[in-house]
Design a protein around this motif. Structure first.
Motif, PDB file in Angstrom:
ATOM      1  N   ASN A   1      -7.150   3.996   4.849  1.00  0.00           N
ATOM      2  CA  ASN A   1      -8.519   3.003   4.204  1.00  0.00           C
ATOM      3  C   ASN A   1      -7.841   1.767   3.543  1.00  0.00           C
ATOM      4  N   ASP A   2      -7.013   2.101   2.417  1.00  0.00           N
ATOM      5  CA  ASP A   2      -6.616   0.863   1.674  1.00  0.00           C
ATOM      6  C   ASP A   2      -5.747  -0.010   2.618  1.00  0.00           C
TER       7      ASP A   2
ATOM      8  N   SER B   1       0.921  -1.118  -0.124  1.00  0.00           N
ATOM      9  CA  SER B   1       0.086   0.024   0.225  1.00  0.00           C
ATOM     10  C   SER B   1       0.904   1.342   0.008  1.00  0.00           C
TER      11      SER B   1
ATOM     12  N   ARG C   1      -6.979   8.148   2.925  1.00  0.00           N
ATOM     13  CA  ARG C   1      -7.088   7.252   1.797  1.00  0.00           C
ATOM     14  C   ARG C   1      -6.178   6.125   1.880  1.00  0.00           C
TER      15      ARG C   1
ATOM     16  N   ASN D   1      -6.829  -3.861   2.948  1.00  0.00           N
ATOM     17  CA  ASN D   1      -6.043  -4.908   2.644  1.00  0.00           C
ATOM     18  C   ASN D   1      -5.747  -5.767   3.870  1.00  0.00           C
TER      19      ASN D   1
ATOM     20  N   GLU E   1      -8.446  -5.395  -1.633  1.00  0.00           N
ATOM     21  CA  GLU E   1      -7.504  -4.616  -2.159  1.00  0.00           C
ATOM     22  C   GLU E   1      -8.127  -3.478  -2.976  1.00  0.00           C
ATOM     23  N   CYS E   2      -7.894  -2.045  -2.553  1.00  0.00           N
ATOM     24  CA  CYS E   2      -8.443  -1.014  -3.323  1.00  0.00           C
ATOM     25  C   CYS E   2      -7.330  -0.031  -3.329  1.00  0.00           C
ATOM     26  N   ASP E   3      -7.564   1.019  -4.189  1.00  0.00           N
ATOM     27  CA  ASP E   3      -6.528   2.136  -4.291  1.00  0.00           C
ATOM     28  C   ASP E   3      -7.507   3.239  -4.419  1.00  0.00           C
ATOM     29  N   SER E   4      -7.572   3.826  -3.063  1.00  0.00           N
ATOM     30  CA  SER E   4      -8.702   4.894  -2.887  1.00  0.00           C
ATOM     31  C   SER E   4      -8.185   6.401  -3.567  1.00  0.00           C
TER      32      SER E   4
END
Length: 529
Positions: free
Chosen positions: A179-180, A150, A176, A184, A190-193
């Motif tokens: 958050n990721d 991350s 953000r 995770n 899995e995300c990319d804020s």
């Protein structure tokens, strides 16, 4: 005749509402001049004062006292100032002060009331003993790769921008990132804020931790002033949408893992291991700890009996959600304040950048867990940020059985505390006390070098709380903060920009540490030779 009845009723009401504010005077405890109904909270509630400023004001009402009284609205609260007394109450006599002040009535919102922060008594002891092995240094190393992933993702987003100095509102960006990381490591998502600004996980997280809405503030008042009423009407802390989202997310995640035999180095896996009673304290002296600010797990909870019943999916959801709730806001605040201090103290940043470059060379261009925690100056900078800007502005305890504070000074007499008396440890004010930290407004990481940190008076440095009920996630918070700043300073310098608020003014609308006009700073690309 009616006006006489009105006058009598008004006088009786006034007497009933002012009577609680004499509580500490009757016990011989020094107190301030509480405002009608609001107590010492008037300036905060009218947004003339930030919460940290209120805490510091209360702390300084009576110098040279071990403790003093103040009022949260009508609630009498004892403020502890003396480090020895803090140790006595939070450690030596912890069995009298096991619980936190109730925040949400127990039966109002099961998702909230089942988390570690809200649990009380025996249920808290059992859950803490069950979960604490999931937060050891060994388990942090287990999740290092996910957090590092991350961190790289965060920096790569800004490296793609074709600007020499990128103006960034740090709080939003760090939120953000937090958050990721939590998505995770705690939820297996899995995300990319930064790229996907409106991903569902981030939006639900913002909703869960938003304290600025009128409805959320109304609920706080209702919890505090009329707990029986909020319990009667089942006023929930989390909205139905937030509760359903996280409950369904955890449930389907667990089902998928158990069906397909998926093992992932994250918090859900550790909680599932805890459910099977497979987690044990396995600290190895060869693995470095996460820094000076880390709080140790007390023998009280290490040796406590774990929960005998099987942890339900809701138990796991509650723990994961409070992990999110705590990490989403507090860690992003720590990162924002650290970036602000580095921007305004370039000499400190120069030394930290040098250490980053040296460590990168030692690790052959790829940071390792051991390499990160061999960075002494990084730890000094983080420790000083937490000293000047502790995320835990105050920590509290409830007297769970009658207790007496014996007199120590000539002007004291024994103070008998009744069951349910509220206690405050004013961390922010203690960290700003010049008796313990000379020139407290100055940002000076050298306070935490090898020589100086040995002279810090015990129980005057409390960024993650104190005693058996300290913050279970201190290692995790320190790990993700150090990883991210390592990646940022590998490529950028943090600099003031036109929108940077100097000096920093704390937001008066919120209870957490936030800047009135945001944390606007610049990321300036480094020219590497």
């Amino acid at each position: 005749m009616w006006w006489i009845l009105v006058a009598v009723a008004a006088a009786l009401g006034y007497w009933l509402l002012t009577r609680p504010h004499k509580y500490w005077l009757k016990k011989g405890v020094k107190q301030g001049n509480p405002a009608f109904i609001f107590g010492e909270s008037w300036a905060k509630m009218t947004q003339k004062q930030s919460f940290p400023e209120m805490v510091e004001m209360v702390y300084n009402m009576h110098p040279n006292t071990r403790y003093l009284g103040f009022y949260q609205f009508l609630l009498p609260t004892l403020v502890l100032k003396d480090p020895d007394l803090i140790k006595q109450i939070t450690v030596k006599d912890f069995d009298h002060f096991v619980d936190h002040q109730p925040f949400v009535p127990e039966d109002s919102d099961p998702l909230w009331s089942n988390n570690l922060l809200a649990l009380t008594g025996k249920r808290w002891r059992e859950m803490r003993a069950t979960l604490s092995p999931a937060f050891t240094s060994r388990k942090m190393k287990y999740m290092f790769a996910l957090i590092s992933q991350s961190g790289e993702q965060f920096v790569n987003y800004f490296l793609k921008k074709n600007e020499d100095v990128i103006t960034v509102e740090m709080k939003d960006s760090f939120t953000r990132f937090a958050n990721d990381v939590i998505a995770n490591t705690a939820f297996g998502v899995e995300c990319d804020s930064l790229v996907d600004q409106k991903n569902e996980f981030f939006l639900m997280g913002k909703e869960a931790t938003d304290f600025s809405s009128v409805w959320k503030n109304f609920k706080f008042f209702l919890y505090f002033l009329a707990p029986k009423l909020s319990e009667l009407f089942k006023v929930k802390f989390f909205s139905e949408e937030v509760s359903n989202f996280f409950t369904n997310l955890i449930k389907t995640n667990i089902q998928s893992r158990e069906k397909h035999g998926i093992v992932r180095p994250d918090m859900i896996h550790l909680l599932l291991e805890a459910r099977k009673n497979r987690l044990k304290h396995e600290e190895s002296h060869s693995i470095q700890d996460t820094g000076f600010a880390t709080v140790e797990e007390d023998e009280f909870t290490k040796n406590a009996k774990k929960i005998e019943r099987v942890m339900t999916d809701q138990d796991i959801t509650s723990q994961a959600l409070v992990f999110f709730f705590a990490g989403f806001e507090t860690v992003s605040s720590l990162m924002s304040l650290m970036s602000y201090e580095l921007a305004l103290n370039p000499d400190v940043q120069d030394k930290l950048v040098q250490e980053v470059d040296e460590t990168l060379g030692t690790c052959n261009g790829k940071i390792t867990y051991e390499g990160l925690f061999g960075m002494k100056y990084m730890d000094m900078v983080v420790s000083e940020t937490l000293r000047k800007w502790p995320n835990t502005v105050i920590t509290d305890r409830i007297c769970t059985k009658p207790y007496t504070i014996e007199a120590k000074h000539p002007d004291e007499k024994p103070l008998h505390l009744e069951k349910n008396t509220t206690i405050w440890i004013p961390t922010f004010a203690i960290h700003r006390d010049p008796e313990y930290y000379p020139e407290p407004e100055r940002f000076d990481p050298e306070r935490f070098n090898d020589e100086n940190k040995a002279n810090i008076k015990p129980y005057t440095y409390l960024p993650f709380g104190v005693g058996p009920r300290n913050c279970i996630g201190s290692r995790f918070a320190l790990l993700e903060t150090k990883i991210l700043f390592f990646y940022i300073l590998s490529h950028f310098r943090i600099v003031p920009v036109q929108k940077t608020p100097i000096p920093l003014v704390l937001c008066k609308k919120q209870f957490n540490l936030n800047a009135e006009k945001g944390f606007w700073l610049g990321l300036k690309r480094r020219c590497k030779i």
